[in-house]
Design a protein around this motif. Structure first.
Motif, PDB file in Angstrom:
ATOM      1  N   LYS A 159      27.644  30.449  48.106  1.00  0.00           N
ATOM      2  CA  LYS A 159      27.701  31.826  48.586  1.00  0.00           C
ATOM      3  C   LYS A 159      29.126  32.386  48.552  1.00  0.00           C
ATOM      4  CE  LYS A 159      23.759  31.332  51.620  1.00  0.00           C
ATOM      5  NZ  LYS A 159      23.253  31.449  52.976  1.00  0.00           N
ATOM      6  N   SER A 160      29.978  31.816  47.716  1.00  0.00           N
ATOM      7  CA  SER A 160      31.348  32.314  47.645  1.00  0.00           C
ATOM      8  C   SER A 160      31.358  33.648  46.907  1.00  0.00           C
ATOM      9  CB  SER A 160      32.236  31.301  46.926  1.00  0.00           C
ATOM     10  OG  SER A 160      31.745  31.054  45.631  1.00  0.00           O
ATOM     11  N   ARG A 161      32.313  34.492  47.212  1.00  0.00           N
ATOM     12  CA  ARG A 161      32.348  35.844  46.676  1.00  0.00           C
ATOM     13  C   ARG A 161      33.540  36.055  45.750  1.00  0.00           C
ATOM     14  NH1 ARG A 161      31.602  39.256  52.096  1.00  0.00           N
ATOM     15  NH2 ARG A 161      30.048  37.926  53.048  1.00  0.00           N
ATOM     16  N   PHE A 162      33.601  35.339  44.679  1.00  0.00           N
ATOM     17  CA  PHE A 162      34.608  35.598  43.662  1.00  0.00           C
ATOM     18  C   PHE A 162      34.082  35.109  42.322  1.00  0.00           C
ATOM     19  CE2 PHE A 162      35.782  31.635  45.751  1.00  0.00           C
ATOM     20  CZ  PHE A 162      35.908  30.755  44.697  1.00  0.00           C
ATOM     21  N   ARG A 163      34.673  35.629  41.279  1.00  0.00           N
ATOM     22  CA  ARG A 163      34.222  35.287  39.935  1.00  0.00           C
ATOM     23  C   ARG A 163      34.677  33.879  39.587  1.00  0.00           C
ATOM     24  NH1 ARG A 163      36.702  40.529  37.212  1.00  0.00           N
ATOM     25  NH2 ARG A 163      38.467  39.188  37.597  1.00  0.00           N
ATOM     26  N   ARG A 164      33.906  33.238  38.725  1.00  0.00           N
ATOM     27  CA  ARG A 164      34.250  31.878  38.300  1.00  0.00           C
ATOM     28  C   ARG A 164      35.585  31.844  37.567  1.00  0.00           C
ATOM     29  NH1 ARG A 164      29.080  28.461  37.768  1.00  0.00           N
ATOM     30  NH2 ARG A 164      27.641  29.809  38.861  1.00  0.00           N
ATOM     31  N   SER A 165      35.862  32.907  36.808  1.00  0.00           N
ATOM     32  CA  SER A 165      37.136  32.938  36.085  1.00  0.00           C
ATOM     33  C   SER A 165      38.307  32.956  37.070  1.00  0.00           C
ATOM     34  CB  SER A 165      37.195  34.147  35.157  1.00  0.00           C
ATOM     35  OG  SER A 165      37.091  35.361  35.895  1.00  0.00           O
ATOM     36  N   ASP A 166      38.143  33.665  38.208  1.00  0.00           N
ATOM     37  CA  ASP A 166      39.185  33.660  39.237  1.00  0.00           C
ATOM     38  C   ASP A 166      39.324  32.270  39.849  1.00  0.00           C
ATOM     39  OD1 ASP A 166      39.643  36.338  38.846  1.00  0.00           O
ATOM     40  OD2 ASP A 166      38.393  36.979  40.544  1.00  0.00           O
ATOM     41  N   PHE A 167      38.187  31.591  40.053  1.00  0.00           N
ATOM     42  CA  PHE A 167      38.199  30.246  40.604  1.00  0.00           C
ATOM     43  C   PHE A 167      38.953  29.286  39.680  1.00  0.00           C
ATOM     44  CE2 PHE A 167      36.028  26.052  41.002  1.00  0.00           C
ATOM     45  CZ  PHE A 167      36.485  25.729  42.261  1.00  0.00           C
ATOM     46  N   VAL A 168      38.679  29.357  38.384  1.00  0.00           N
ATOM     47  CA  VAL A 168      39.364  28.501  37.413  1.00  0.00           C
ATOM     48  C   VAL A 168      40.846  28.807  37.392  1.00  0.00           C
ATOM     49  CG1 VAL A 168      39.524  27.948  34.946  1.00  0.00           C
ATOM     50  CG2 VAL A 168      37.272  28.172  36.011  1.00  0.00           C
ATOM     51  N   LEU A 169      41.180  30.109  37.455  1.00  0.00           N
ATOM     52  CA  LEU A 169      42.594  30.497  37.470  1.00  0.00           C
ATOM     53  C   LEU A 169      43.308  29.933  38.712  1.00  0.00           C
ATOM     54  CD1 LEU A 169      44.889  32.167  36.215  1.00  0.00           C
ATOM     55  CD2 LEU A 169      44.114  34.077  37.628  1.00  0.00           C
ATOM     56  N   ILE A 170      42.647  29.991  39.864  1.00  0.00           N
ATOM     57  CA  ILE A 170      43.235  29.467  41.099  1.00  0.00           C
ATOM     58  C   ILE A 170      43.436  27.960  40.984  1.00  0.00           C
ATOM     59  CG2 ILE A 170      42.792  29.052  43.554  1.00  0.00           C
ATOM     60  CD1 ILE A 170      41.393  31.801  43.601  1.00  0.00           C
ATOM     61  N   ILE A 171      42.494  27.257  40.418  1.00  0.00           N
ATOM     62  CA  ILE A 171      42.635  25.787  40.238  1.00  0.00           C
ATOM     63  C   ILE A 171      43.798  25.494  39.294  1.00  0.00           C
ATOM     64  CG2 ILE A 171      41.521  23.750  39.264  1.00  0.00           C
ATOM     65  CD1 ILE A 171      38.912  24.756  40.433  1.00  0.00           C
ATOM     66  N   GLN A 172      43.925  26.265  38.203  1.00  0.00           N
ATOM     67  CA  GLN A 172      45.035  26.048  37.268  1.00  0.00           C
ATOM     68  C   GLN A 172      46.380  26.291  37.946  1.00  0.00           C
ATOM     69  OE1 GLN A 172      44.176  28.635  33.996  1.00  0.00           O
ATOM     70  NE2 GLN A 172      42.939  27.110  32.926  1.00  0.00           N
ATOM     71  N   GLU A 173      46.456  27.347  38.754  1.00  0.00           N
ATOM     72  CA  GLU A 173      47.726  27.670  39.420  1.00  0.00           C
ATOM     73  C   GLU A 173      48.099  26.613  40.456  1.00  0.00           C
ATOM     74  OE1 GLU A 173      47.300  31.577  40.990  1.00  0.00           O
ATOM     75  OE2 GLU A 173      47.680  32.524  39.069  1.00  0.00           O
ATOM     76  N   CYS A 174      47.107  26.002  41.074  1.00  0.00           N
ATOM     77  CA  CYS A 174      47.391  24.977  42.080  1.00  0.00           C
ATOM     78  C   CYS A 174      47.825  23.661  41.440  1.00  0.00           C
ATOM     79  CB  CYS A 174      46.158  24.729  42.947  1.00  0.00           C
ATOM     80  SG  CYS A 174      45.792  26.103  44.042  1.00  0.00           S
ATOM     81  N   GLY A 175      47.486  23.477  40.199  1.00  0.00           N
ATOM     82  CA  GLY A 175      47.942  22.281  39.511  1.00  0.00           C
ATOM     83  C   GLY A 175      46.847  21.300  39.398  1.00  0.00           C
TER      84      GLY A 175
END
Length: 175
Positions: A159-175
């Motif tokens: 039930k998260s409210r963000f796009r998968r592309s944003d999720f992938v981007l956040i994971i990439q930025e976190c390392g």
């Protein structure tokens, strides 16, 4: 008269001579910048007091290759100590830019109360301020942990409210 060398470093040099008994000529040679070890202003006053007491200090800066606030700080210390020792400092031998900056620095007197006072807080005041800061930071930390937990539980439930592309981007930025 004889030249007296006071301080020498690879970059800046300070030397003295006495053209007359009541005049001390201060020669500034080299690069007078903050990165270099600038001589002490006390050297000039010691030289003025030695032998026959100097009534005037003049400057020769023909050998000056570079300068910045290191030279200005040195000169301000020398010039501010001169009236206490009843010595007149002549600024005519200094570069024009230095003369203008020294005039600007001495044009406006310092406002009373502009500097921070040296008042020390009592022990209880320090403990109180530390306790208040600790309480605020604890509340902020718990708020962050709660928000992170809620977001993670929504992610697991789908039930998260963000796009998968944003999720992938956040994971990439976190390392």
């Amino acid at each position: 008269m004889d030249d007296v060398k006071a301080t020498e470093s690879p970059s800046c040099e300070l030397s003295f001579s006495r053209p007359t008994d009541d005049t001390l000529l201060v020669r500034l040679v080299g690069s007078w910048t903050i990165g270099n070890k600038v001589p002490s202003a006390d050297d000039v006053l010691e030289q003025a007091e030695s032998g026959s007491r100097a009534q005037r200090i003049t400057f020769d800066t023909k050998g000056l290759t570079a300068w910045d606030s290191g030279l200005l700080t040195f000169l301000i210390k020398v010039i501010n100590q001169c009236p206490r020792n009843k010595i007149h400092a002549e600024k005519e031998g200094l570069p024009h830019g230095v003369q203008r900056l020294l005039a600007l620095a001495s044009a406006v007197p310092e406002r009373k109360g502009a500097r921070r006072g040296s008042e020390r807080d009592s022990f209880l005041a320090k403990v109180g301020v530390s306790a208040i800061d600790f309480g605020r930071s604890t509340i902020e930390m718990l708020d962050f942990i709660g928000d992170a937990f809620i977001a993670f539980s929504r992610l697991l439930c789908g039930k998260s409210r963000f796009r998968r592309s944003d999720f992938v981007l956040i994971i990439q930025e976190c390392g």
